[in-house]
Design an enzyme around this catalytic site. Structure first.
Site, mmCIF file in Angstrom:
data_model
loop_
_atom_site.group_PDB
_atom_site.id
_atom_site.type_symbol
_atom_site.label_atom_id
_atom_site.label_comp_id
_atom_site.label_asym_id
_atom_site.label_seq_id
_atom_site.Cartn_x
_atom_site.Cartn_y
_atom_site.Cartn_z
ATOM 1 N N ILE A 68 -30.883 -10.473 7.219
ATOM 2 C CA ILE A 68 -31.816 -9.387 7.535
ATOM 3 C C ILE A 68 -32.121 -8.723 6.198
ATOM 4 O O ILE A 68 -31.210 -8.402 5.433
ATOM 5 C CB ILE A 68 -31.218 -8.389 8.561
ATOM 6 C CG1 ILE A 68 -32.195 -7.238 8.855
ATOM 7 C CG2 ILE A 68 -29.872 -7.846 8.125
ATOM 8 C CD1 ILE A 68 -31.726 -6.289 9.965
ATOM 9 N N SER A 69 -33.408 -8.565 5.889
ATOM 10 C CA SER A 69 -33.798 -7.999 4.598
ATOM 11 C C SER A 69 -33.358 -6.544 4.487
ATOM 12 O O SER A 69 -33.216 -5.835 5.484
ATOM 13 C CB SER A 69 -35.322 -8.073 4.418
ATOM 14 O OG SER A 69 -35.744 -9.407 4.316
ATOM 15 N N GLN A 70 -33.167 -6.102 3.237
ATOM 16 C CA GLN A 70 -32.804 -4.701 3.013
ATOM 17 C C GLN A 70 -33.933 -3.798 3.509
ATOM 18 O O GLN A 70 -35.110 -4.204 3.518
ATOM 19 C CB GLN A 70 -32.536 -4.464 1.528
ATOM 20 C CG GLN A 70 -33.761 -4.609 0.642
ATOM 21 C CD GLN A 70 -33.408 -4.813 -0.817
ATOM 22 O OE1 GLN A 70 -33.193 -5.926 -1.265
ATOM 23 N NE2 GLN A 70 -33.357 -3.726 -1.548
#
Length: 218
Positions: A68-70
């Site tokens: 999951i991207s920042q």
């Protein structure tokens, strides 16, 4: 288009407020995007053992070798995407855990999202059902191919990095639309392509780090 999420034990408002304040300091200007980020329960998209880090500015594993991207990257890409001419339909390439899908669902009329890994897609579907999000269309498919029958899209946002710009996706972009994507192998950068009546205009932005975009199904 604020969505009220049912029965979700949200983390403290203070924790989410800190995340939003950090996003502001990092240069996110859209109050609309910031409000949606504050409203969306990021912790439910992450394994319980890591949920205490849900609002930190880090990417986290979600299984199957994916992340999951920042929060900053999600906010940055979504802010760029909503700069398109219309907000009728957006194509997300790489559903992953479904977090960015839910963010987009609060900003676009309809979200089409493609995921090549069936196991991730099944989990994302369940989460969206639990959250009662009804304006998304998820499918098990190859991101390089897109969803031609639902095109044209006002925005296309890619959550994995190809090494070249997929022609099929460019052809599915509406005039006045924007494609927001990372590109590259080891050295990756964020770019946008805007489609005008007679051209595609590409702009290079900052350095980023994404999982590679792969063809086919898994």
């Amino acid at each position: 288009m604020k969505h009220v999420f049912p029965g979700i034990g949200m983390t403290s408002a203070r924790t989410r407020g800190r995340m939003v304040e950090r996003l502001r300091q990092q240069g996110i200007r859209s109050e609309e995007v910031l409000a949606v980020m504050a409203n969306t329960p990021r912790h439910i998209f992450i394994d319980e053992a890591l949920s205490h880090r849900a609002y930190d500015d880090v990417s986290l594993p979600i299984g199957q070798g994916q992340t999951i991207s920042q929060p900053y990257i999600v906010a940055r890409m979504v802010e760029l995407a909503i700069g398109s001419a219309n907000r009728e339909r957006v194509l997300e390439v790489g559903t992953g855990c479904g977090y960015q899908t839910v963010v987009l669902a609060q900003l676009f009329k309809t979200v089409y999202s493609v995921e090549r890994i069936a196991q991730l897609l099944d989990k994302a579907r369940m989460r969206l059902r639990d959250l009662r999000i009804s304006n998304t269309r998820l499918r098990h498919g190859d991101g390089f191919i897109g969803v031609a029958e639902a095109a044209p899209f006002d925005a296309i946002i890619m959550a994995a990095a190809p090494t070249y710009v997929p022609e099929a996706l460019l052809s599915q972009l509406a005039i006045g639309g924007r494609m927001v994507f990372p590109i590259g192998n080891v050295d990756q950068e964020l770019r946008i392509i805007e489609r005008t009546a007679d051209a595609f205009i590409e702009t290079k932005l900052e350095k980023v780090r994404f999982v590679p975009m792969l063809p086919g199904l898994a």
